[in-house]
Design a protein around this motif. Sequence first.
Motif, PDB file in Angstrom:
ATOM      1  N   ARG A  38       0.798  -1.219   0.000  1.00 22.60           N
ATOM      2  CA  ARG A  38       0.000   0.000   0.000  1.00 22.60           C
ATOM      3  C   ARG A  38       0.832   1.271   0.000  1.00 22.60           C
ATOM      4  N   ARG A  39       1.952   1.263   0.727  1.00 22.14           N
ATOM      5  CA  ARG A  39       2.780   2.469   0.811  1.00 22.14           C
ATOM      6  C   ARG A  39       4.255   2.088   0.813  1.00 22.14           C
ATOM      7  N   VAL A  40       5.045   2.892   0.138  1.00 20.67           N
ATOM      8  CA  VAL A  40       6.500   2.711   0.108  1.00 20.67           C
ATOM      9  C   VAL A  40       7.133   4.069   0.350  1.00 20.67           C
ATOM     10  N   LEU A  41       8.011   4.145   1.349  1.00 17.08           N
ATOM     11  CA  LEU A  41       8.755   5.368   1.634  1.00 17.08           C
ATOM     12  C   LEU A  41      10.242   5.069   1.570  1.00 17.08           C
ATOM     13  N   THR A  42      10.984   6.025   1.056  1.00 18.64           N
ATOM     14  CA  THR A  42      12.427   5.865   0.936  1.00 18.64           C
ATOM     15  C   THR A  42      13.116   7.210   1.109  1.00 18.64           C
ATOM     16  N   ALA A  43      14.332   7.148   1.600  1.00 23.59           N
ATOM     17  CA  ALA A  43      15.110   8.381   1.747  1.00 23.59           C
ATOM     18  C   ALA A  43      15.648   8.875   0.416  1.00 23.59           C
ATOM     19  N   ASP A  44      15.715   7.995  -0.582  1.00 25.31           N
ATOM     20  CA  ASP A  44      16.291   8.368  -1.884  1.00 25.31           C
ATOM     21  C   ASP A  44      15.545   7.593  -2.963  1.00 25.31           C
ATOM     22  N   ARG A  45      14.539   8.213  -3.540  1.00 27.66           N
ATOM     23  CA  ARG A  45      13.698   7.526  -4.518  1.00 27.66           C
ATOM     24  C   ARG A  45      14.494   7.089  -5.744  1.00 27.66           C
ATOM     25  N   ALA A  46      15.352   7.956  -6.243  1.00 27.71           N
ATOM     26  CA  ALA A  46      16.128   7.619  -7.440  1.00 27.71           C
ATOM     27  C   ALA A  46      17.026   6.414  -7.180  1.00 27.71           C
ATOM     28  N   ALA A  47      17.647   6.374  -5.993  1.00 30.42           N
ATOM     29  CA  ALA A  47      18.516   5.244  -5.657  1.00 30.42           C
ATOM     30  C   ALA A  47      17.706   3.956  -5.530  1.00 30.42           C
ATOM     31  N   LEU A  48      16.499   4.047  -4.972  1.00 30.02           N
ATOM     32  CA  LEU A  48      15.653   2.864  -4.839  1.00 30.02           C
ATOM     33  C   LEU A  48      15.279   2.319  -6.214  1.00 30.02           C
ATOM     34  N   LEU A  49      14.888   3.185  -7.126  1.00 26.76           N
ATOM     35  CA  LEU A  49      14.501   2.714  -8.452  1.00 26.76           C
ATOM     36  C   LEU A  49      15.704   2.155  -9.213  1.00 26.76           C
ATOM     37  N   ALA A  50      16.853   2.731  -8.996  1.00 31.22           N
ATOM     38  CA  ALA A  50      18.067   2.199  -9.637  1.00 31.22           C
ATOM     39  C   ALA A  50      18.399   0.819  -9.092  1.00 31.22           C
ATOM     40  N   LEU A  51      18.223   0.638  -7.778  1.00 30.13           N
ATOM     41  CA  LEU A  51      18.471  -0.670  -7.175  1.00 30.13           C
ATOM     42  C   LEU A  51      17.498  -1.709  -7.732  1.00 30.13           C
ATOM     43  N   ALA A  52      16.241  -1.325  -7.867  1.00 34.34           N
ATOM     44  CA  ALA A  52      15.263  -2.240  -8.432  1.00 34.34           C
ATOM     45  C   ALA A  52      15.582  -2.576  -9.884  1.00 34.34           C
ATOM     46  N   ALA A  53      16.004  -1.592 -10.642  1.00 38.73           N
ATOM     47  CA  ALA A  53      16.357  -1.844 -12.039  1.00 38.73           C
ATOM     48  C   ALA A  53      17.508  -2.837 -12.147  1.00 38.73           C
ATOM     49  N   ALA A  67       6.528   4.420  -4.796  1.00 37.74           N
ATOM     50  CA  ALA A  67       7.579   4.982  -3.940  1.00 37.74           C
ATOM     51  C   ALA A  67       7.439   6.493  -3.778  1.00 37.74           C
ATOM     52  N   ALA A  68       7.493   6.936  -2.521  1.00 35.16           N
ATOM     53  CA  ALA A  68       7.523   8.357  -2.190  1.00 35.16           C
ATOM     54  C   ALA A  68       8.770   8.634  -1.357  1.00 35.16           C
ATOM     55  N   GLU A  69       9.279   9.840  -1.462  1.00 36.96           N
ATOM     56  CA  GLU A  69      10.530  10.184  -0.775  1.00 36.96           C
ATOM     57  C   GLU A  69      10.238  10.933   0.521  1.00 36.96           C
ATOM     58  N   LEU A  70      11.004  10.578   1.547  1.00 37.36           N
ATOM     59  CA  LEU A  70      10.898  11.213   2.855  1.00 37.36           C
ATOM     60  C   LEU A  70      12.299  11.280   3.440  1.00 37.36           C
ATOM     61  N   PRO A  71      12.696  12.398   4.041  1.00 40.96           N
ATOM     62  CA  PRO A  71      14.033  12.470   4.622  1.00 40.96           C
ATOM     63  C   PRO A  71      14.278  11.358   5.636  1.00 40.96           C
ATOM     64  N   GLU A  72      15.528  10.971   5.761  1.00 37.53           N
ATOM     65  CA  GLU A  72      15.876   9.858   6.636  1.00 37.53           C
ATOM     66  C   GLU A  72      15.394  10.089   8.066  1.00 37.53           C
ATOM     67  N   ALA A  73      15.481  11.304   8.553  1.00 39.68           N
ATOM     68  CA  ALA A  73      15.018  11.588   9.913  1.00 39.68           C
ATOM     69  C   ALA A  73      13.535  11.276  10.061  1.00 39.68           C
ATOM     70  N   GLY A  74      12.767  11.565   9.036  1.00 39.84           N
ATOM     71  CA  GLY A  74      11.348  11.247   9.073  1.00 39.84           C
ATOM     72  C   GLY A  74      11.089   9.756   9.067  1.00 39.84           C
ATOM     73  N   LEU A  75      11.866   9.016   8.279  1.00 38.61           N
ATOM     74  CA  LEU A  75      11.728   7.565   8.256  1.00 38.61           C
ATOM     75  C   LEU A  75      12.048   6.963   9.618  1.00 38.61           C
ATOM     76  N   PRO A  84      19.379  -0.512   6.363  1.00 41.04           N
ATOM     77  CA  PRO A  84      20.432   0.230   5.667  1.00 41.04           C
ATOM     78  C   PRO A  84      20.045   0.712   4.271  1.00 41.04           C
ATOM     79  N   THR A  85      19.109   0.027   3.608  1.00 38.45           N
ATOM     80  CA  THR A  85      18.682   0.490   2.287  1.00 38.45           C
ATOM     81  C   THR A  85      17.788   1.723   2.366  1.00 38.45           C
ATOM     82  N   GLY A  86      17.356   2.099   3.578  1.00 37.88           N
ATOM     83  CA  GLY A  86      16.532   3.300   3.733  1.00 37.88           C
ATOM     84  C   GLY A  86      15.164   3.166   3.098  1.00 37.88           C
TER      85      GLY A  86
END
Length: 255
Positions: A38-53, A67-75, A84-86
């Motif tokens: 239902r929901r995906v949050l990450t500190a770095d959306r571009a890095a997450l999509l690159a990892l998935a690719a 995927a939506a981006e949220l600062p690490e402090a918020g996560l 570690p993958t954030g």
Amino acid sequence: MNDESVRAWRADAQLPGTVLLDGFHPLKHALRFGGNVRRVLTADRAALLALAAELAPDVLPALDGLAAELPEAGLRALVPRLHPTGVVALADRRTAGANLAALTGRPRPAPVVLLENPRNLGNVGAVIRLAAGFGATGVVTTGDLDPWHPTVVRGSAGLHYATAVERLALAELPAGPLYVLDPEGADIRTLSFPDDALLAFGTERHGVSAELKARADRLVAVPMQPGVSSFNLATSVAMGLFHWMSGRPPGLGGD
């Protein structure tokens, strides 16, 4: 910080049957095996999509839309321990109906692993990962431990969605011949496990209960050197499932 994302996450996290997916691999497997993420949050959306690719291009389209981006402090404010993958996600638990249909369907093409009153969350996660890898029908637990606890899901790398995972009472066990792993049993090398077997393993400290032993069709022992008290629970399950798989021709179950 994206306040709207935080509010939506916290509201969804309170819904019954919600599962926390902590890290990329649990999220990948939930998407791959049909979990409702239902929901995906990450500190770095571009890095997450690159990892998935790179590692899981089959889930990239779904992930791109979630995927939506949220600062690490918020996560870190949303989860007890940030992977570690954030990456964190919320998904629906696989329904009890779907699990029970798989566990009770006959003929059953592969064994069910039964963990009687397990105590260690990490062990249960490792067993579920093994069951998915070997192609077992599922994993049934008894006792108080929730097999969908976030630590268990983390230990299984999200492979709860690749097999049937359910908590049942002993009276509710699926039908099938019950093979109980116990030091008093016959040497595992002298017999084979049928495809519809229930392979039962006891607690990490006390082994199987007298009640379960009394119900067993066969007691089975894995040879062990003198002076060694026990094998790790997940190791024992791996040996049992490998023994089952080794008795089947290549291409039939577990392949």
